[in-house]
Design a protein around this motif. Structure first.
Motif, short mmCIF file in Angstrom:
data_model
loop_
_atom_site.label_atom_id
_atom_site.label_comp_id
_atom_site.label_asym_id
_atom_site.label_seq_id
_atom_site.Cartn_x
_atom_site.Cartn_y
_atom_site.Cartn_z
N ASP A 19 0.95 -1.39 0.19
CA ASP A 19 0.17 -0.20 -0.10
C ASP A 19 0.71 1.36 0.13
N VAL A 20 2.10 1.30 -0.46
CA VAL A 20 2.92 2.16 -0.32
C VAL A 20 2.59 3.13 -1.57
N ASN A 21 2.89 4.50 -1.34
CA ASN A 21 2.61 5.53 -2.79
C ASN A 21 3.85 5.77 -3.25
N LEU A 22 4.32 5.14 -4.28
CA LEU A 22 5.58 5.48 -5.10
C LEU A 22 5.31 6.04 -6.36
N SER A 23 4.03 6.55 -6.50
CA SER A 23 3.68 7.40 -7.79
C SER A 23 4.70 8.37 -7.98
N LYS A 24 5.26 8.50 -9.69
CA LYS A 24 6.18 9.40 -10.05
C LYS A 24 7.46 9.22 -9.64
N ALA A 25 7.90 8.02 -8.93
CA ALA A 25 9.03 7.86 -8.24
C ALA A 25 10.20 7.61 -8.97
N TYR A 26 11.37 7.62 -8.91
CA TYR A 26 12.43 7.62 -9.95
C TYR A 26 13.19 6.29 -9.41
N LEU A 27 12.97 5.20 -10.03
CA LEU A 27 13.55 3.85 -9.60
C LEU A 27 14.26 3.18 -10.86
N ASN A 28 14.88 4.11 -11.51
CA ASN A 28 15.60 3.23 -12.61
C ASN A 28 16.72 2.34 -11.82
N SER A 29 16.82 1.20 -12.37
CA SER A 29 17.75 0.10 -12.12
C SER A 29 17.81 -0.21 -10.50
#
Length: 352
Positions: A43-53
């Motif tokens: 249920d975490v909010n990671l919208s628009k997060a930068y998670l490249n690699s």
């Protein structure tokens, strides 16, 4: 307050052995390249997060909000993304080998060149997703929705240029051995896709582009392919009994040895199609264009060929017992050795 956690806070907690980040608001956080394997993000909010690699192998992201996140090249092997919201996420070149995305929303997601081998995509919403060149070998897409959209419904953070895209794109995707039973791929672009040995029972591919696709030995019983484009596709060894192919395009396709018993193929465009030894028992070919088709040795017992166009069609040694050929164009067809016992000829007479 957890809502204000910084990337450094996350990494510090992880280094101390904390693996539970559930329920936190991390909108827009930048964690590219971080190692966060075997963590919990329910249920975490990671919208628009930068998670490249970012390394999230075996992470639990059930019901996570990842809308619009940038996750190019992310490592998600074995991750749990069931019911996660991944609308418009960029997962290009990401590794999702063995990941579970059951019931996930992937509307408009970019999965080009992603590794989805053995992934669980049961009942996932993949409308307008980009799967060009993706590896879906052994993936399970039972009941997944990849149908063409006339009007895009989920408008979360969609760029104007993206809104124009209305079909799921699987150009050149590797779906060999994939489980697509009951999946909705209406209008999808599967040009040059590899579907060898795939299970497509009762799947819906109406209007789909399957030109040059490889469908050898695929199970396509009861499949819906009305108005689909299968030109130059290879289907040798496939099972298409009870398939619905009305108005489909089969020009230059290879259907040698295919099981098409009781298939509905009215109004198909199938000039130059290869159907040597194909089982067409009880198949409905009314008004079909089979000009220059190779039907040598085909089994066409009780086939309905009313008003079919068979100009220069090769029917040598074909079994047309009890076939219906009323008003069919047969004048230039090759019927050497063909069996016509009980067949209704173009003039309405029964062949003795």
């Amino acid at each position: 307050m957890e809502a204000a956690l910084t990337p450094q806070d996350i990494l510090r907690r992880y280094a101390k052995g904390d693996r539970d980040f559930s329920g936190i608001n991390l909108n827009g956080i930048k964690l590219s390249g971080a190692n966060l394997s075997r963590t919990d993000w329910l249920d975490v909010n990671l919208s628009k997060a930068y998670l490249n690699s970012t390394v999230l192998t075996f992470a639990c992201l059930t019901r996570a909000n990842l809308r619009g996140a940038v996750m190019m090249g992310a490592h998600l092997c074995g991750a749990n993304l069931n019911q996660a919201s991944l609308s418009n996420v960029n997962l290009s070149n990401a590794d999702l080998h063995g990941a579970s995305l059951q019931g996930a929303t992937l509307f408009g997601a970019n999965l080009s060149l992603a590794n989805l081998m053995d992934a669980n995509l049961i009942e996932a919403d993949m409308r307008t997703a980009n799967l060009n060149g993706a590896n879906l070998v052994g993936a399970c897409l039972r009941g997944a929705n990849l149908r063409q959209e006339r009007a895009i419904g989920d408008q979360h953070d969609i760029a104007p240029s993206q809104k124009k895209r209305s079909i799921a794109s699987l150009h050149g995707a590797n779906l060999s051995g994939a489980d697509l039973r009951g999946a909705n791929l209406s209008g999808a672009d599967l040009h040059k896709a590899d579907l060898r040995g795939a299970n497509l029972q009762e799947a819906t591919l109406n209007g789909a582009n399957l030109s040059e696709a490889k469908l050898n030995n695929a199970n396509m019983q009861g499949i819906f392919l009305s108005e689909a484009n299968l030109s130059n596709a290879t289907l040798s060894g496939a099972v298409l009994s009870n398939a619905k192919l009305e108005r489909a395009i089969l020009i230059d396709a290879d259907l040698n040895g295919v099981n098409l018993r009781s298939a509905v193929m009215a109004d198909v465009k199938a000039s130059r199609v290869q159907m040597q030894g194909t089982d067409l028992t009880d198949t409905k070919f009314s008004r079909a264009d089979l000009s220059r088709a190779d039907l040598r040795g085909a089994i066409m017992v009780r086939a309905n060929l009313i008003e079919a166009y068979l100009a220069r069609t090769n029917l040598a040694n074909a079994n047309l017992t009890d076939a219906i050929l009323n008003r069919a164009e047969l004048s230039s067809a090759n019927l050497v050795g063909a069996i016509l016992i009980g067949a209704t000829l173009p003039d309405g007479k029964i062949h003795k």
